[in-house]
Write a protein that holds these residues in place. Structure first.
Motif, mmCIF file in Angstrom:
data_model
loop_
_atom_site.group_PDB
_atom_site.id
_atom_site.type_symbol
_atom_site.label_atom_id
_atom_site.label_comp_id
_atom_site.label_asym_id
_atom_site.label_seq_id
_atom_site.Cartn_x
_atom_site.Cartn_y
_atom_site.Cartn_z
ATOM 1 N N ARG A 58 -6.692 -135.588 0.343
ATOM 2 C CA ARG A 58 -6.455 -136.747 -0.518
ATOM 3 C C ARG A 58 -5.346 -136.403 -1.479
ATOM 4 N NH1 ARG A 58 -10.707 -140.474 -1.186
ATOM 5 N NH2 ARG A 58 -12.581 -139.794 -0.087
ATOM 6 N N LYS A 151 2.895 -121.071 5.098
ATOM 7 C CA LYS A 151 3.059 -119.625 4.980
ATOM 8 C C LYS A 151 2.430 -118.981 6.212
ATOM 9 C CE LYS A 151 0.470 -116.780 2.548
ATOM 10 N NZ LYS A 151 -0.099 -115.844 1.591
ATOM 11 N N ASP A 154 -0.431 -113.676 6.446
ATOM 12 C CA ASP A 154 -0.063 -112.279 6.242
ATOM 13 C C ASP A 154 -1.334 -111.428 6.257
ATOM 14 O OD1 ASP A 154 -0.864 -113.677 4.024
ATOM 15 O OD2 ASP A 154 0.429 -112.634 2.607
ATOM 16 N N THR A 188 -8.548 -120.628 -1.103
ATOM 17 C CA THR A 188 -9.240 -121.553 -2.003
ATOM 18 C C THR A 188 -8.248 -122.210 -2.971
ATOM 19 O OG1 THR A 188 -9.794 -119.627 -3.365
ATOM 20 C CG2 THR A 188 -11.506 -120.446 -1.891
ATOM 21 N N SER A 190 -5.744 -125.912 -3.307
ATOM 22 C CA SER A 190 -6.110 -127.345 -3.220
ATOM 23 C C SER A 190 -6.631 -127.706 -1.840
ATOM 24 C CB SER A 190 -4.899 -128.227 -3.519
ATOM 25 O OG SER A 190 -4.425 -127.987 -4.807
ATOM 26 N N SER A 191 -5.968 -127.195 -0.793
ATOM 27 C CA SER A 191 -6.376 -127.577 0.576
ATOM 28 C C SER A 191 -7.766 -127.039 0.894
ATOM 29 C CB SER A 191 -5.377 -127.048 1.606
ATOM 30 O OG SER A 191 -4.079 -127.461 1.293
ATOM 31 N N GLN A 194 -10.438 -128.910 -1.159
ATOM 32 C CA GLN A 194 -10.735 -130.258 -0.654
ATOM 33 C C GLN A 194 -11.503 -130.224 0.666
ATOM 34 O OE1 GLN A 194 -6.976 -132.401 -0.491
ATOM 35 N NE2 GLN A 194 -7.474 -133.428 -2.413
ATOM 36 N N ARG A 211 -9.649 -115.029 -2.237
ATOM 37 C CA ARG A 211 -8.937 -113.922 -2.895
ATOM 38 C C ARG A 211 -8.846 -114.190 -4.397
ATOM 39 N NH1 ARG A 211 -3.377 -112.059 -0.320
ATOM 40 N NH2 ARG A 211 -2.612 -113.980 -1.249
ATOM 41 N N THR A 212 -8.421 -115.434 -4.744
ATOM 42 C CA THR A 212 -8.309 -115.773 -6.163
ATOM 43 C C THR A 212 -9.088 -117.052 -6.426
ATOM 44 O OG1 THR A 212 -6.057 -114.921 -6.092
ATOM 45 C CG2 THR A 212 -6.685 -116.140 -8.059
ATOM 46 N N LYS A 331 -1.572 -121.654 -12.264
ATOM 47 C CA LYS A 331 -1.617 -121.955 -10.840
ATOM 48 C C LYS A 331 -2.036 -123.411 -10.792
ATOM 49 C CE LYS A 331 -2.607 -118.398 -7.920
ATOM 50 N NZ LYS A 331 -3.395 -117.387 -7.212
ATOM 51 N N TRP A 496 2.410 -119.776 -6.446
ATOM 52 C CA TRP A 496 3.509 -120.172 -5.556
ATOM 53 C C TRP A 496 4.649 -120.789 -6.358
ATOM 54 C CZ3 TRP A 496 4.505 -125.297 -5.771
ATOM 55 C CH2 TRP A 496 3.446 -126.203 -5.929
HETATM 56 O O1 N01 Z 1 -2.150 -123.565 -0.869
HETATM 57 P P1 N01 Z 1 -2.299 -122.584 -2.112
HETATM 58 P P2 N01 Z 1 -2.762 -125.023 -0.667
HETATM 59 N N1 N01 Z 1 -5.566 -113.538 2.311
HETATM 60 O O2 N01 Z 1 -1.113 -121.686 -2.027
HETATM 61 C C1 N01 Z 1 -5.098 -117.862 -0.293
HETATM 62 C C2 N01 Z 1 -0.442 -129.142 -2.921
HETATM 63 N N2 N01 Z 1 -1.616 -129.802 -2.373
HETATM 64 O O3 N01 Z 1 -2.370 -125.486 0.666
HETATM 65 O O4 N01 Z 1 -4.289 -117.373 -4.731
HETATM 66 C C3 N01 Z 1 -6.460 -114.229 1.607
HETATM 67 O O5 N01 Z 1 -2.527 -123.287 -3.351
HETATM 68 C C4 N01 Z 1 -4.550 -117.919 -1.663
HETATM 69 O O6 N01 Z 1 -5.035 -116.868 -2.443
HETATM 70 P P3 N01 Z 1 -4.181 -116.298 -3.682
HETATM 71 C C5 N01 Z 1 -0.762 -128.606 -4.295
HETATM 72 O O7 N01 Z 1 0.382 -128.660 -5.084
HETATM 73 C C6 N01 Z 1 -1.982 -130.950 -2.948
HETATM 74 O O8 N01 Z 1 -4.200 -125.046 -0.993
HETATM 75 O O9 N01 Z 1 -2.758 -116.162 -3.181
HETATM 76 N N3 N01 Z 1 -6.193 -115.367 0.973
HETATM 77 C C7 N01 Z 1 -5.048 -119.291 -2.104
HETATM 78 O O10 N01 Z 1 -6.380 -119.258 -2.470
HETATM 79 C C8 N01 Z 1 -1.174 -127.210 -3.974
HETATM 80 O O11 N01 Z 1 -1.098 -126.322 -5.061
HETATM 81 C C9 N01 Z 1 -3.090 -131.574 -2.523
HETATM 82 O O12 N01 Z 1 -4.804 -115.034 -4.044
HETATM 83 C C10 N01 Z 1 -4.956 -115.834 1.051
HETATM 84 C C11 N01 Z 1 -4.905 -120.087 -0.826
HETATM 85 O O13 N01 Z 1 -4.886 -119.153 0.226
HETATM 86 C C12 N01 Z 1 -0.222 -126.870 -2.871
HETATM 87 O O14 N01 Z 1 -0.120 -128.051 -2.116
HETATM 88 C C13 N01 Z 1 -3.851 -131.056 -1.504
HETATM 89 C C14 N01 Z 1 -3.962 -115.156 1.776
HETATM 90 C C15 N01 Z 1 -3.621 -120.870 -0.762
HETATM 91 O O15 N01 Z 1 -3.607 -121.806 -1.769
HETATM 92 C C16 N01 Z 1 -0.659 -125.755 -1.987
HETATM 93 O O16 N01 Z 1 -2.062 -125.870 -1.772
HETATM 94 C C17 N01 Z 1 -3.442 -129.882 -0.926
HETATM 95 C C18 N01 Z 1 -4.301 -113.973 2.416
HETATM 96 N N4 N01 Z 1 -3.412 -113.266 3.095
HETATM 97 C C19 N01 Z 1 -2.324 -129.254 -1.367
HETATM 98 N N5 N01 Z 1 -2.815 -115.867 1.655
HETATM 99 C C20 N01 Z 1 -3.494 -132.823 -3.183
HETATM 100 O O17 N01 Z 1 -2.723 -133.687 -3.467
HETATM 101 C C21 N01 Z 1 -3.103 -116.935 0.893
HETATM 102 N N6 N01 Z 1 -4.383 -116.914 0.534
HETATM 103 C C22 N01 Z 1 -4.873 -132.903 -3.553
#
Ligand code: N01
Length: 867
Positions: A58, A151, A154, A188, A190-191, A194, A211-212, A331, A496
């Motif tokens: 969403r 991404k 990794d 964990t 946004s994706s 959700q 992780r975070t 973040k 990011w």
């Molecule tokens: O990606 P993210 P996203 N091993 O980069 C973890 C927009 N968005 O797709 O924080 C283990 O935020 C990573 O952990 P860490 C919005 O702007 C909007 O969720 O790097 N874990 C983190 O927890 C958002 O901010 C909407 O330690 C690993 C997660 O993966 C942006 O898009 C909805 C890892 C990545 O979180 C991106 O969101 C969705 C590893 N090797 C997205 N690598 C709406 O409008 C990564 N992670 C609601």
């Protein structure tokens, strides 16, 4: 090369991407009469909303705001069904827009653009697609989105899992049924936040690898907010105008409540209101200072953590879900529906990767340092190569065969996030250096597209057909983007936004955090000043007004704006007493400055009676004597006292480790020139004679001062030299009055609008010294003999009328053989460097001052060696 009939040889503009920005760009370019071809690797319009089809996807901006506003008719024809629209509904909306304006005929779907190369001779781009087609265009516009390149995982063994693997960012169109399956979700953000509650509804076992932990607040989804709809109904134009000129692209009343000073009741009330509202715009502005002041941020963060602990039943799991390693908002915060509740379900488990990192993905699951997990499916919600990923992946090659990837190897460099030098006629929509991801994208996209279209239209009317930023304008903008970030807590997080999520990516703050409103104003100012910082050419002509659009530190500009709203009378129209009272009233509202070891007040015998002083002893100085610094406050010889510069003295004490003796001297007009200078010299003599009693080291004494205080500090050095003592180790002159000549360029450039004005300086001089005395070196030290003076550090601020006389004094001292350190306070005014706790960007300058003060004195080790 055979081309499909739909791909012409040549067009005016190629647009890459058919999401929110690409569609509107196509529409606007057509509107101004350009021929356009758009390409998208997706099978349909939608961009991010085409690809991110994971369960629960969403928008997190409320629908009345997340919508095009360029056509009121379009707004009437579409009604959103919820506060936060689902991905399918937003995709439907974008399809509707594409159809309504007949945009599809100019879009080539399932066609990736693989390269674009600038031809300097032809002044055109050659764009190549994945199908091998070539198309030439004058303008090349990438509308490729900020979060469009996933991404790559990794994680060791990522390709090894034998079962199905899903990426939230590339979800199967037919959906996925997890019923009865053991599912792993990694990530964990946004994706993840959700999708996890919805995956948990189907899966027989769900294991989340975190992780975070992330801050998230409940979205409270439901019908679109009634108050917003009503406002739109009553005054759509006014509402949209407010959004365009708001901080994040959603109309909102800025708050001036500071977290650190608000009462507990106010803090709680504001936080609960934001929690209940369930909107990012509310939770990021509970307090005005929450992204600036760690203490204020902690208040919001702790309240969110308390909510998490109240929702999640297992205390251990709750604690693991509580974010503690980054400040709230550094973040991207999330909105969720039942995310934390999900962890109360018996079949859902949280694995803390900080405690047991993933060792490898295996054929049938995931192995961590402590356990082996078996899964039927793995979901990666691991994020994107944000903001630059799509731009550098597309092989864009500009002038002199330089690729964007090469140019940006150390981080992106743009002018306004729109263009980059060396790549003529290449535009980025919502590129790095624009507010984009920190704002409501719908508003930011419309602004960018409108600006680009307006620019191309203006160029055509002027007979110009190429445009490119200058190096100066671009580096000025990059600096401004970093300056804006530097006063916030944003750069402290591994986010990011900082490029920190992609191994090896340069660590720079990518978006512009100066606000949608501030950014819009900058873009408007650039266009309004004849496209300042852009070089434009056309047949037989060239136009370029080079320059930097924002040179002032952002917090200095904010302070000036705030002062302007207070409608204060100009100081020079007041009596000296009224001016003093006004200064004291303003000083009473400031933060107090840092704690120091000890503060004591006393009096010095001056040439004509006692002079009050205040002594600041650094923490830990009970362990032994410290060097002494005799400090003189600013205020044009008329204003100021021990209180006025108290926070600055504390700051200098803490930073230099020296004992600071701040001395009040006689003021004009009651006592005129040369009383202040003579008092300063007497104070230095007294401090030198009483060094041991003051906790100082005999023979280790420097002088310091700000403004008129720096003037008398400099004079005291000349008098001491002439009198054969006392020995002064160094002179710290912060924005000094060094001369009485008010014709230097800095008086012309900065004589009005930056607190110390030409008129005020004239008023100070008139109060202090007769015109005949103003050439006396005891009034204008620049006119004195400068041989044999102590080493100096001079701070000169860009927006100070006194800047050039400070620089002139530095040069003259240097010419006289005096060691000089000239510190340029970039983007500062005469007063801003001294605004401790108010102007955050002054801190690095004061750090340099502290370092220079330390350098005046031999180090402890070398002192020990000498003795
Ligand atoms: O990606 P993210 P996203 N091993 O980069 C973890 C927009 N968005 O797709 O924080 C283990 O935020 C990573 O952990 P860490 C919005 O702007 C909007 O969720 O790097 N874990 C983190 O927890 C958002 O901010 C909407 O330690 C690993 C997660 O993966 C942006 O898009 C909805 C890892 C990545 O979180 C991106 O969101 C969705 C590893 N090797 C997205 N690598 C709406 O409008 C990564 N992670 C609601």
């Amino acid at each position: 090369m055979n081309k499909p009939a739909s791909v012409p040889e040549q067009v005016d503009a190629v647009v890459v991407g058919a999401g929110f920005s690409g569609l509107y760009m196509l529409y606007r370019l057509r509107q101004i009469g350009l021929s356009v071809k758009a390409f998208d690797s997706a099978g349909d319009v939608g961009g991010t909303w085409y690809w991110n089809r994971y369960p629960g996807a969403r928008c997190d901006i409320a629908t009345p705001d997340y919508t095009y506003s360029f056509d009121p008719e379009l707004e009437k024809e579409w009604t959103w069904s919820e506060k936060y629209a689902t991905q399918p509904e937003i995709l439907d909306y974008l399809r509707f827009v594409a159809d309504r304006y007949g945009l599809r005929s100019d879009i080539e779907f399932s066609t990736a653009v693989t390269s674009a190369r600038w031809d300097e001779h032809e002044k055109r781009w050659t764009v190549t697609t994945g199908h091998g087609e070539e198309i030439r265009c004058r303008y090349y516009i990438m509308a490729t989105g900020c979060l469009s390149v996933p991404k790559s995982p990794d994680i060791e063994g990522a390709g090894r899992f034998a079962g199905p693997v899903y990426f939230t960012s590339r979800w199967p169109h037919e959906g996925v049924d997890f019923t009865g399956q053991r599912v792993a979700v990694i990530g964990t953000g946004s994706s993840g936040i959700q999708s996890i509650p919805l995956i948990a509804r189907q899966a027989s076992q769900l294991t989340v690898f975190q992780r975070t932990p992330n801050f998230s607040i409940p979205a409270h989804n439901g019908p679109a907010p009634a108050d917003r709809l009503q406002q739109l109904d009553e005054d759509r134009d006014g509402y949209r105008h407010d959004a365009r000129w708001s901080r994040i692209g959603v109309p909102s009343e800025p708050t001036d409540v500071l977290g650190v000073t608000a009462s507990e009741a106010v803090r709680r009330e504001r936080f609960e209101a934001a929690w209940q509202q369930g909107e990012l715009v509310g939770i990021v502005s509970v307090f005005a200072d929450q992204l600036l002041n760690p203490a204020s941020n902690d208040i919001v963060a702790e309240m969110i953590r308390a909510k998490i602990r109240s929702i999640v039943k297992d205390p251990g799991t709750a604690e693991t879900l509580c974010p503690k390693d980054h400040y709230f908002g550094t973040k991207r915060p999330c909105l969720d529906t039942g995310y934390f509740d999900t962890y109360n379900l018996p079949h859902v488990r949280l694995v803390d990767l900080r405690k047991q990192p993933i060792v490898s993905i295996t054929e049938d699951g995931i192995e961590t340092a402590d356990e082996s997990f078996g899964f039927d499916a793995i979901v990666y919600a691991t994020g994107f190569d944000a903001m630059t990923g799509a731009l550098v992946a597309a092989d864009v090659t500009g002038r002199d065969s330089l690729s964007l990837k090469e140019k940006w190897a150390a981080g992106p460099s743009t002018y306004l996030g729109l263009m980059t030098a060396g790549f003529p006629n290449f535009f980025m929509l919502t590129g790095p250096g624009s507010p984009s991801v920190l704002s409501n994208m719908a508003v930011s996209i419309e602004q960018h597209v409108d600006w680009v279209a307006g620019c191309l239209k203006d160029m055509r009317e002027e007979g110009l057909d190429t445009i490119e930023p200058t190096e100066l304008a671009e580096s000025g903008w990059n600096q401004h983007v970093q300056d804006c970030a530097a006063i916030t807590l944003m750069p402290t997080a591994n986010s990011w936004y900082m490029g920190a999520n992609v191994p090896g990516k340069p660590r720079v703050f990518l978006p512009y955090i100066g606000g949608v409103d501030g950014y819009r104003q900058a873009c408007d100012d650039v266009a309004g000043q004849g496209y300042l910082g852009f070089r434009m050419t056309g047949p037989g002509r060239e136009q370029c007004r080079d320059g930097v659009i924002r040179r002032m530190q952002p917090d200095v500009a904010m302070v000036l704006e705030l002062i302007a709203t207070m409608d204060l009378p100009p100081m020079e129209t007041l009596s000296a007493d009224d001016a003093r009272a006004l200064m004291a009233a303003t000083a009473a509202t400031r933060p107090p400055g840092p704690e120091v070891g000890e503060v004591t007040d006393g009096v010095i015998p001056g040439p004509a009676g006692d002079l009050p002083y205040r002594l600041y002893r650094p923490a830990g100085s009970s362990e032994g004597p410290r060097p002494l610094v005799v400090y003189f406050h600013g205020g044009g010889w008329v204003l100021g006292n021990l209180d006025s510069d108290d926070p600055l003295c504390r700051d200098l004490c803490e930073r230099s480790g020296a004992v600071i003796v701040s001395v009040n001297y006689r003021h004009a007009p009651e006592v005129r020139f040369p009383a202040a200078a003579l008092d300063a010299f007497a104070a230095v003599q007294w401090a030198d004679a009483n060094a041991i009693e003051l906790g100082g080291i005999p023979g280790q004494l420097s002088v310091a001062g700000w403004s008129a205080g720096a003037n008398i500090a400099a004079v005291a050095c000349q008098l001491a030299r002439d009198a054969g003592g006392p020995h002064i180790s160094g002179q710290m002159l912060i924005c000094p009055v060094a001369d009485s000549d008010m014709t230097r360029p800095s008086y012309q450039e900065n004589g009005d609008g930056y607190i110390l004005t030409t008129a005020l300086m004239r008023w100070f001089w008139d109060h202090y010294a007769d015109p005949a005395d103003r050439r006396d070196p005891r009034a204008a030290p620049l006119r004195g003999d400068l041989q044999g003076l102590p080493p100096a550090c001079i701070v000169a601020a860009d927006f100070d009328p006194l800047r050039d006389e400070g620089v002139a004094y530095a040069r003259a001292l240097e010419d006289a053989g005096v060691p000089v350190r000239l510190t340029r306070a970039r983007g500062h005014t005469h007063t801003s460097v001294t605004m401790v706790g108010v102007v955050i960007s002054g801190a690095p300058v004061r750090a340099e001052i502290g370092e220079a003060l330390r350098d005046f004195f031999p180090s402890v080790e070398s002192r020990e060696r000498v003795s």
